[in-house]
Design an enzyme around this catalytic site. Structure first.
Site, PDB file in Angstrom:
ATOM      1  N   ASP A  16       0.873  -1.160   0.000  1.00 10.51           N
ATOM      2  CA  ASP A  16       0.000   0.000   0.000  1.00 10.51           C
ATOM      3  C   ASP A  16       0.926   1.229   0.000  1.00 10.51           C
ATOM      4  O   ASP A  16       2.115   1.112   0.292  1.00 10.51           O
ATOM      5  CB  ASP A  16      -0.882  -0.040   1.260  1.00 10.51           C
ATOM      6  CG  ASP A  16      -1.702   1.216   1.429  1.00 10.51           C
ATOM      7  OD1 ASP A  16      -2.338   1.639   0.452  1.00 10.51           O
ATOM      8  OD2 ASP A  16      -1.691   1.793   2.541  1.00 10.51           O
ATOM      9  N   LEU A  17       0.404   2.378  -0.335  1.00  9.76           N
ATOM     10  CA  LEU A  17       1.254   3.571  -0.416  1.00  9.76           C
ATOM     11  C   LEU A  17       1.141   4.464   0.834  1.00  9.76           C
ATOM     12  O   LEU A  17       2.068   4.560   1.638  1.00  9.76           O
ATOM     13  CB  LEU A  17       0.892   4.382  -1.665  1.00  9.76           C
ATOM     14  CG  LEU A  17       1.650   5.696  -1.845  1.00  9.76           C
ATOM     15  CD1 LEU A  17       3.123   5.445  -2.149  1.00  9.76           C
ATOM     16  CD2 LEU A  17       1.021   6.532  -2.971  1.00  9.76           C
ATOM     17  N   ASP A  18      -0.040   5.085   0.962  1.00 13.68           N
ATOM     18  CA  ASP A  18      -0.231   6.081   2.032  1.00 13.68           C
ATOM     19  C   ASP A  18      -0.165   5.420   3.409  1.00 13.68           C
ATOM     20  O   ASP A  18      -0.960   4.529   3.704  1.00 13.68           O
ATOM     21  CB  ASP A  18      -1.605   6.763   1.873  1.00 13.68           C
ATOM     22  CG  ASP A  18      -1.710   7.539   0.569  1.00 13.68           C
ATOM     23  OD1 ASP A  18      -0.787   8.299   0.262  1.00 13.68           O
ATOM     24  OD2 ASP A  18      -2.730   7.375  -0.143  1.00 13.68           O
ATOM     25  N   THR A  24       2.144  10.023   4.037  1.00 14.05           N
ATOM     26  CA  THR A  24       1.131  10.923   3.479  1.00 14.05           C
ATOM     27  C   THR A  24      -0.209  10.810   4.195  1.00 14.05           C
ATOM     28  O   THR A  24      -1.080  11.663   3.991  1.00 14.05           O
ATOM     29  CB  THR A  24       0.907  10.617   1.986  1.00 14.05           C
ATOM     30  OG1 THR A  24       0.914   9.202   1.845  1.00 14.05           O
ATOM     31  CG2 THR A  24       1.973  11.238   1.114  1.00 14.05           C
ATOM     32  N   LYS A  52      -8.920   5.441   6.120  1.00 14.99           N
ATOM     33  CA  LYS A  52      -7.673   4.893   5.589  1.00 14.99           C
ATOM     34  C   LYS A  52      -7.963   3.770   4.600  1.00 14.99           C
ATOM     35  O   LYS A  52      -8.750   2.868   4.888  1.00 14.99           O
ATOM     36  CB  LYS A  52      -6.786   4.379   6.731  1.00 14.99           C
ATOM     37  CG  LYS A  52      -6.163   5.509   7.533  1.00 14.99           C
ATOM     38  CD  LYS A  52      -5.113   4.994   8.484  1.00 14.99           C
ATOM     39  CE  LYS A  52      -4.525   6.150   9.286  1.00 14.99           C
ATOM     40  NZ  LYS A  52      -3.673   5.669  10.371  1.00 14.99           N
ATOM     41  N   SER A 121      -2.589   0.556  -4.323  1.00 13.33           N
ATOM     42  CA  SER A 121      -3.076   1.717  -3.566  1.00 13.33           C
ATOM     43  C   SER A 121      -4.418   2.202  -4.084  1.00 13.33           C
ATOM     44  O   SER A 121      -4.712   2.107  -5.274  1.00 13.33           O
ATOM     45  CB  SER A 121      -2.048   2.853  -3.707  1.00 13.33           C
ATOM     46  OG  SER A 121      -2.599   4.068  -3.256  1.00 13.33           O
ATOM     47  N   ALA A 122      -5.219   2.760  -3.183  1.00 10.29           N
ATOM     48  CA  ALA A 122      -6.503   3.346  -3.577  1.00 10.29           C
ATOM     49  C   ALA A 122      -6.331   4.750  -4.147  1.00 10.29           C
ATOM     50  O   ALA A 122      -7.261   5.323  -4.702  1.00 10.29           O
ATOM     51  CB  ALA A 122      -7.418   3.410  -2.360  1.00 10.29           C
ATOM     52  N   LYS A 152     -10.987  -1.180  -1.677  1.00 12.14           N
ATOM     53  CA  LYS A 152     -10.752  -2.011  -0.502  1.00 12.14           C
ATOM     54  C   LYS A 152     -11.911  -1.797   0.467  1.00 12.14           C
ATOM     55  O   LYS A 152     -12.374  -0.677   0.576  1.00 12.14           O
ATOM     56  CB  LYS A 152      -9.437  -1.597   0.196  1.00 12.14           C
ATOM     57  CG  LYS A 152      -8.191  -1.694  -0.681  1.00 12.14           C
ATOM     58  CD  LYS A 152      -7.008  -0.987  -0.015  1.00 12.14           C
ATOM     59  CE  LYS A 152      -5.817  -0.925  -0.970  1.00 12.14           C
ATOM     60  NZ  LYS A 152      -4.663  -0.183  -0.422  1.00 12.14           N
ATOM     61  N   GLU A 176       0.056  -3.354   4.638  1.00 11.01           N
ATOM     62  CA  GLU A 176      -1.083  -2.431   4.735  1.00 11.01           C
ATOM     63  C   GLU A 176      -1.150  -1.733   6.087  1.00 11.01           C
ATOM     64  O   GLU A 176      -0.825  -2.339   7.103  1.00 11.01           O
ATOM     65  CB  GLU A 176      -2.387  -3.228   4.580  1.00 11.01           C
ATOM     66  CG  GLU A 176      -3.042  -3.103   3.227  1.00 11.01           C
ATOM     67  CD  GLU A 176      -3.581  -1.726   2.910  1.00 11.01           C
ATOM     68  OE1 GLU A 176      -3.681  -0.870   3.811  1.00 11.01           O
ATOM     69  OE2 GLU A 176      -3.921  -1.497   1.741  1.00 11.01           O
ATOM     70  N   ASP A 177      -1.595  -0.484   6.094  1.00  9.08           N
ATOM     71  CA  ASP A 177      -1.795   0.208   7.375  1.00  9.08           C
ATOM     72  C   ASP A 177      -3.271   0.406   7.685  1.00  9.08           C
ATOM     73  O   ASP A 177      -3.604   1.002   8.704  1.00  9.08           O
ATOM     74  CB  ASP A 177      -1.093   1.579   7.373  1.00  9.08           C
ATOM     75  CG  ASP A 177      -1.798   2.574   6.470  1.00  9.08           C
ATOM     76  OD1 ASP A 177      -2.246   2.172   5.375  1.00  9.08           O
ATOM     77  OD2 ASP A 177      -1.919   3.752   6.844  1.00  9.08           O
TER      78      ASP A 177
HETATM   79  C1  BG6 Z   1      -5.668   5.775   0.265  1.00  6.89           C
HETATM   80  C2  BG6 Z   1      -5.675   6.583   1.538  1.00  6.89           C
HETATM   81  O1  BG6 Z   1      -4.386   5.246   0.071  1.00  6.89           O
HETATM   82  O2  BG6 Z   1      -6.001   6.585  -0.852  1.00  6.89           O
HETATM   83  C3  BG6 Z   1      -7.006   7.290   1.703  1.00  6.89           C
HETATM   84  O3  BG6 Z   1      -5.469   5.711   2.641  1.00  6.89           O
HETATM   85  C4  BG6 Z   1      -7.289   8.116   0.459  1.00  6.89           C
HETATM   86  O4  BG6 Z   1      -6.946   8.101   2.845  1.00  6.89           O
HETATM   87  C5  BG6 Z   1      -7.275   7.215  -0.771  1.00  6.89           C
HETATM   88  O5  BG6 Z   1      -8.552   8.745   0.564  1.00  6.89           O
HETATM   89  C6  BG6 Z   1      -7.538   7.977  -2.059  1.00  6.89           C
HETATM   90  O6  BG6 Z   1      -6.488   8.839  -2.284  1.00  6.89           O
HETATM   91  P1  BG6 Z   1      -6.489  10.031  -3.344  1.00  6.89           P
HETATM   92  O7  BG6 Z   1      -5.047  10.473  -3.367  1.00  6.89           O
HETATM   93  O8  BG6 Z   1      -6.916   9.441  -4.653  1.00  6.89           O
HETATM   94  O9  BG6 Z   1      -7.426  11.062  -2.848  1.00  6.89           O
HETATM   95 MG    MG Z   2      -2.671   3.210   3.581  1.00  9.88          MG
END
Ligand code: BG6
Ligand code: MG
Length: 228
Positions: A16-18, A24, A52, A121-122, A152, A176-177
């Site tokens: 996962d990224l964030d 972030t 998240k 990542s989402a 997710k 994943e967090d």
């Molecule tokens: C996820 C984050 O990785 O991405 C969420 O955990 C975030 O908090 C989601 O809303 C969507 O991200 P973005 O950058 O497309 O707004």
């Molecule tokens: Mg995350």
């Protein structure tokens, strides 16, 4: 006869990224909190756990529901744009110093051992963030919020990632967090590794506070299936 050595096990490590690779998650929180305050909605770090791993659109819906706020589609679009603009202002200032502790050591180990490194990542902002952090070249495949239609905890993002590197789910390990992300990894029948607090991520197969707690022998065992 020549003896041909069989290939070393090749797994896919899906990140996962964030909140896993880069710090972030705090910027998402700050941007949502500002919007919530503007709308007169109380929004705490505890509420933020529900956001998240969740898409931008769904995140706004959760916040509006917290405050019992109803809004037109135009208003929602405006708020989504406002949140993302503020978030991107934080991202603009980012560099590799935002990579979370211990992450590079694991990425380097995986690269050195020729494992597949995948992003799941989402976020729709994933690629610019990986570029800012100067690590996009580590990734054999990237699946982000622009690629998936089911967020997710649906396993789609991770299954697409596995598919891109031709690995079956049983050969995938997910970092994943978020609760939603751990559930997605479990539903995909992948090994789930929670990065964060045990109380929150208790559904994960393994949990570490952060990557500095992950011993490289643990990664080696995952590659060689000694801990599954
Ligand atoms: C996820 C984050 O990785 O991405 C969420 O955990 C975030 O908090 C989601 O809303 C969507 O991200 P973005 O950058 O497309 O707004
Ligand atoms: Mg995350």
């Amino acid at each position: 006869f020549r003896i041909i050595k069989t290939d070393m096990a090749k797994k896919a490590f899906i990140f996962d990224l964030d909140g896993v690779i880069v710090d972030t998650a705090k910027y998402h929180f700050l941007a949502w909190q500002r919007l919530a305050a503007q709308l007169g909605i109380e929004f705490t770090p505890e509420h933020n756990e529900q956001l998240k791993g969740v898409s931008r659109v769904r995140s706004l819906e959760i916040i509006l529901a917290l405050g019992n706020v109803e809004a037109s589609q135009e208003e929602k679009n405006e708020w989504l744009l406002q949140k993302n603009t503020e978030y991107l202002a934080y991202v603009e200032e980012m560099d590799e110093s935002e990579i979370l502790p211990g992450v590079m050591q694991v990425l380097d180990y995986l690269k050195h051992h020729k494992q597949n490194i995948v992003l799941g990542s989402a976020s729709k902002n994933a690629k610019p963030i990986l570029e800012k952090a100067k690590i996009i070249h580590y990734f054999d495949a990237i699946v982000d919020g622009n690629d998936v239609s089911n967020a997710k905890p649906d396993p789609e993002v991770f299954l697409q990632g596995a598919n891109k590197v031709n690995d079956s789910a049983k050969n995938c390990i997910v970092f994943e967090d978020s609760v939603a992300g751990i559930q997605a990894a479990n539903l995909a029948n992948m090994i789930s590794i929670g990065i964060g607090e045990t109380e929150i991520l208790h559904e994960a197969d393994y949990i570490f506070n952060d990557f500095t707690f992950i011993d490289l022998s643990f990664i080696e065992n995952l590659i060689n299936e000694k801990c599954v």
